[in-house]
Scaffold this motif. Structure first.
Motif, PDB file in Angstrom:
ATOM      1  N   VAL A  42       0.842  -1.193   0.000  1.00 47.12           N
ATOM      2  CA  VAL A  42       0.000   0.000   0.000  1.00 47.12           C
ATOM      3  C   VAL A  42       0.884   1.254   0.000  1.00 47.12           C
ATOM      4  N   ALA A  43       0.534   2.208  -0.839  1.00 45.84           N
ATOM      5  CA  ALA A  43       1.217   3.504  -0.855  1.00 45.84           C
ATOM      6  C   ALA A  43       0.381   4.491  -0.038  1.00 45.84           C
ATOM      7  N   GLU A  44       1.047   5.522   0.432  1.00 43.84           N
ATOM      8  CA  GLU A  44       0.365   6.539   1.242  1.00 43.84           C
ATOM      9  C   GLU A  44       0.901   7.909   0.857  1.00 43.84           C
ATOM     10  N   GLN A  45       0.032   8.891   0.881  1.00 43.45           N
ATOM     11  CA  GLN A  45       0.480  10.257   0.628  1.00 43.45           C
ATOM     12  C   GLN A  45      -0.235  11.206   1.575  1.00 43.45           C
ATOM     13  N   GLY A  46       0.376  12.356   1.774  1.00 39.21           N
ATOM     14  CA  GLY A  46      -0.213  13.340   2.675  1.00 39.21           C
ATOM     15  C   GLY A  46       0.648  14.582   2.738  1.00 39.21           C
ATOM     16  N   THR A  47       0.403  15.378   3.752  1.00 39.51           N
ATOM     17  CA  THR A  47       1.172  16.596   3.957  1.00 39.51           C
ATOM     18  C   THR A  47       1.970  16.474   5.249  1.00 39.51           C
ATOM     19  N   TYR A  48       3.043  17.253   5.305  1.00 38.41           N
ATOM     20  CA  TYR A  48       3.847  17.264   6.522  1.00 38.41           C
ATOM     21  C   TYR A  48       4.255  18.695   6.837  1.00 38.41           C
ATOM     22  N   VAL A  49       4.531  18.930   8.096  1.00 35.69           N
ATOM     23  CA  VAL A  49       5.085  20.200   8.569  1.00 35.69           C
ATOM     24  C   VAL A  49       6.294  19.860   9.437  1.00 35.69           C
ATOM     25  N   LEU A  50       7.391  20.510   9.150  1.00 37.38           N
ATOM     26  CA  LEU A  50       8.606  20.372   9.953  1.00 37.38           C
ATOM     27  C   LEU A  50       8.929  21.717  10.576  1.00 37.38           C
ATOM     28  N   ILE A  51       9.184  21.719  11.850  1.00 39.42           N
ATOM     29  CA  ILE A  51       9.735  22.882  12.544  1.00 39.42           C
ATOM     30  C   ILE A  51      11.143  22.464  12.940  1.00 39.42           C
ATOM     31  N   LEU A  52      12.122  23.265  12.557  1.00 37.28           N
ATOM     32  CA  LEU A  52      13.512  22.904  12.800  1.00 37.28           C
ATOM     33  C   LEU A  52      14.233  23.992  13.579  1.00 37.28           C
ATOM     34  N   ASN A  53      15.192  23.562  14.397  1.00 36.15           N
ATOM     35  CA  ASN A  53      16.074  24.478  15.123  1.00 36.15           C
ATOM     36  C   ASN A  53      17.478  24.285  14.592  1.00 36.15           C
ATOM     37  N   GLN A  54      18.193  25.392  14.431  1.00 35.33           N
ATOM     38  CA  GLN A  54      19.572  25.299  13.984  1.00 35.33           C
ATOM     39  C   GLN A  54      20.480  25.114  15.195  1.00 35.33           C
ATOM     40  N   ALA A  55      21.339  24.108  15.110  1.00 36.08           N
ATOM     41  CA  ALA A  55      22.329  23.835  16.154  1.00 36.08           C
ATOM     42  C   ALA A  55      23.692  23.845  15.465  1.00 36.08           C
ATOM     43  N   GLY A  56      24.415  24.944  15.610  1.00 33.58           N
ATOM     44  CA  GLY A  56      25.659  25.092  14.861  1.00 33.58           C
ATOM     45  C   GLY A  56      25.336  25.236  13.390  1.00 33.58           C
ATOM     46  N   ARG A  57      25.889  24.374  12.574  1.00 28.98           N
ATOM     47  CA  ARG A  57      25.603  24.407  11.133  1.00 28.98           C
ATOM     48  C   ARG A  57      24.494  23.442  10.737  1.00 28.98           C
ATOM     49  N   ASN A  58      24.052  22.615  11.680  1.00 33.90           N
ATOM     50  CA  ASN A  58      23.037  21.600  11.388  1.00 33.90           C
ATOM     51  C   ASN A  58      21.654  22.068  11.806  1.00 33.90           C
ATOM     52  N   TRP A  59      20.673  21.603  11.074  1.00 29.88           N
ATOM     53  CA  TRP A  59      19.276  21.843  11.414  1.00 29.88           C
ATOM     54  C   TRP A  59      18.709  20.562  11.986  1.00 29.88           C
ATOM     55  N   GLN A  60      18.080  20.668  13.150  1.00 31.48           N
ATOM     56  CA  GLN A  60      17.471  19.514  13.791  1.00 31.48           C
ATOM     57  C   GLN A  60      15.964  19.688  13.849  1.00 31.48           C
ATOM     58  N   ILE A  61      15.275  18.561  13.823  1.00 30.18           N
ATOM     59  CA  ILE A  61      13.815  18.574  13.839  1.00 30.18           C
ATOM     60  C   ILE A  61      13.325  18.824  15.257  1.00 30.18           C
ATOM     61  N   ARG A  62      12.552  19.863  15.413  1.00 33.00           N
ATOM     62  CA  ARG A  62      11.899  20.163  16.699  1.00 33.00           C
ATOM     63  C   ARG A  62      10.532  19.510  16.730  1.00 33.00           C
ATOM     64  N   SER A  63       9.857  19.561  15.571  1.00 30.36           N
ATOM     65  CA  SER A  63       8.526  18.974  15.477  1.00 30.36           C
ATOM     66  C   SER A  63       8.296  18.490  14.047  1.00 30.36           C
ATOM     67  N   TYR A  64       7.783  17.266  13.931  1.00 30.70           N
ATOM     68  CA  TYR A  64       7.446  16.693  12.629  1.00 30.70           C
ATOM     69  C   TYR A  64       6.019  16.171  12.720  1.00 30.70           C
ATOM     70  N   VAL A  65       5.138  16.752  11.895  1.00 30.50           N
ATOM     71  CA  VAL A  65       3.727  16.378  11.915  1.00 30.50           C
ATOM     72  C   VAL A  65       3.328  16.001  10.484  1.00 30.50           C
ATOM     73  N   GLU A  66       2.716  14.855  10.332  1.00 29.98           N
ATOM     74  CA  GLU A  66       2.235  14.441   9.007  1.00 29.98           C
ATOM     75  C   GLU A  66       0.757  14.100   9.083  1.00 29.98           C
ATOM     76  N   ARG A  67       0.048  14.375   8.005  1.00 28.01           N
ATOM     77  CA  ARG A  67      -1.376  14.043   7.929  1.00 28.01           C
ATOM     78  C   ARG A  67      -1.670  13.433   6.569  1.00 28.01           C
ATOM     79  N   ARG A  68      -2.311  12.288   6.600  1.00 29.38           N
ATOM     80  CA  ARG A  68      -2.637  11.522   5.396  1.00 29.38           C
ATOM     81  C   ARG A  68      -3.729  12.240   4.596  1.00 29.38           C
ATOM     82  N   THR A  69      -3.534  12.297   3.280  1.00 23.62           N
ATOM     83  CA  THR A  69      -4.562  12.853   2.400  1.00 23.62           C
ATOM     84  C   THR A  69      -4.927  11.892   1.285  1.00 23.62           C
ATOM     85  N   GLY A  70      -4.207  10.791   1.176  1.00 30.07           N
ATOM     86  CA  GLY A  70      -4.484   9.805   0.133  1.00 30.07           C
ATOM     87  C   GLY A  70      -4.518   8.419   0.718  1.00 30.07           C
ATOM     88  N   PRO A  71      -4.571   7.421  -0.152  1.00 33.01           N
ATOM     89  CA  PRO A  71      -4.687   6.036   0.332  1.00 33.01           C
ATOM     90  C   PRO A  71      -3.534   5.623   1.221  1.00 33.01           C
TER      91      PRO A  71
END
Length: 166
Positions: free
Chosen positions: A137-166
């Protein structure tokens, strides 16, 4: 005052006045970047760093590497909310959520729809495409990422996904 002295005085006065005309007193112009140029350059650099983080996310999902995924989250205050609607707070809880979610995903593709960053905080909105998973089964949807920069790297603070397809 003799005639020669007066001529020298007038010549000196003319030279002094000529050297201090308004054009000579103007400061030189430097080609300093505008605020818009600085912001555009910052967003370009932030976008590259965030793309590196999402590329690492995709690689870790493909390898089903929960530990590599956990390292992408901030050490403090991390949040993960998969398509089913559950919310996991903190790396230990996120480990459980990712372990369960990875069994459903298969291949992953993330697209960027909207993006902004300011200081050490960034926002990314896009579409995800997973699959086919173990059950085909395949799945599709939308996501939102909130990231914080730590030095030169970006880290995920919050990752939220919501399904919009099968």
């Amino acid at each position: 005052m003799g005639r020669a002295t007066r001529r020298r005085w007038w010549l000196g006065a003319v030279l002094v006045v000529g050297a201090t005309t308004p054009g000579a007193a103007q400061p030189q112009r430097f080609n300093l970047p505008t605020g818009a140029q600085v912001k555009a350059e910052y967003l370009t650099e932030a976008g590259k760093g965030i793309k590196e983080t999402t590329d690492r996310w995709k690689a870790a999902v493909a390898e089903e590497d929960v530990e590599a995924l956990l390292k992408l989250f901030t050490a403090e205050g991390a949040h993960f909310s998969p398509a089913g609607g559950a919310s996991y707070y903190g790396r230990e809880a996120i480990r459980d959520g990712l372990t369960e979610r990875l069994g459903q995903i298969g291949a992953v593709n993330l697209t960027r729809v909207d993006f902004s960053a300011s200081g050490t905080l960034a926002y990314l909105f896009g579409r995800y495409f997973y699959g086919p998973g173990p059950e085909g089964v395949a799945e599709q949807g939308t996501y939102v990422l909130i990231l914080n920069q730590a030095g030169r790297n970006w880290q995920i603070r919050s990752y939220v996904e919501r399904r919009t397809g099968p």
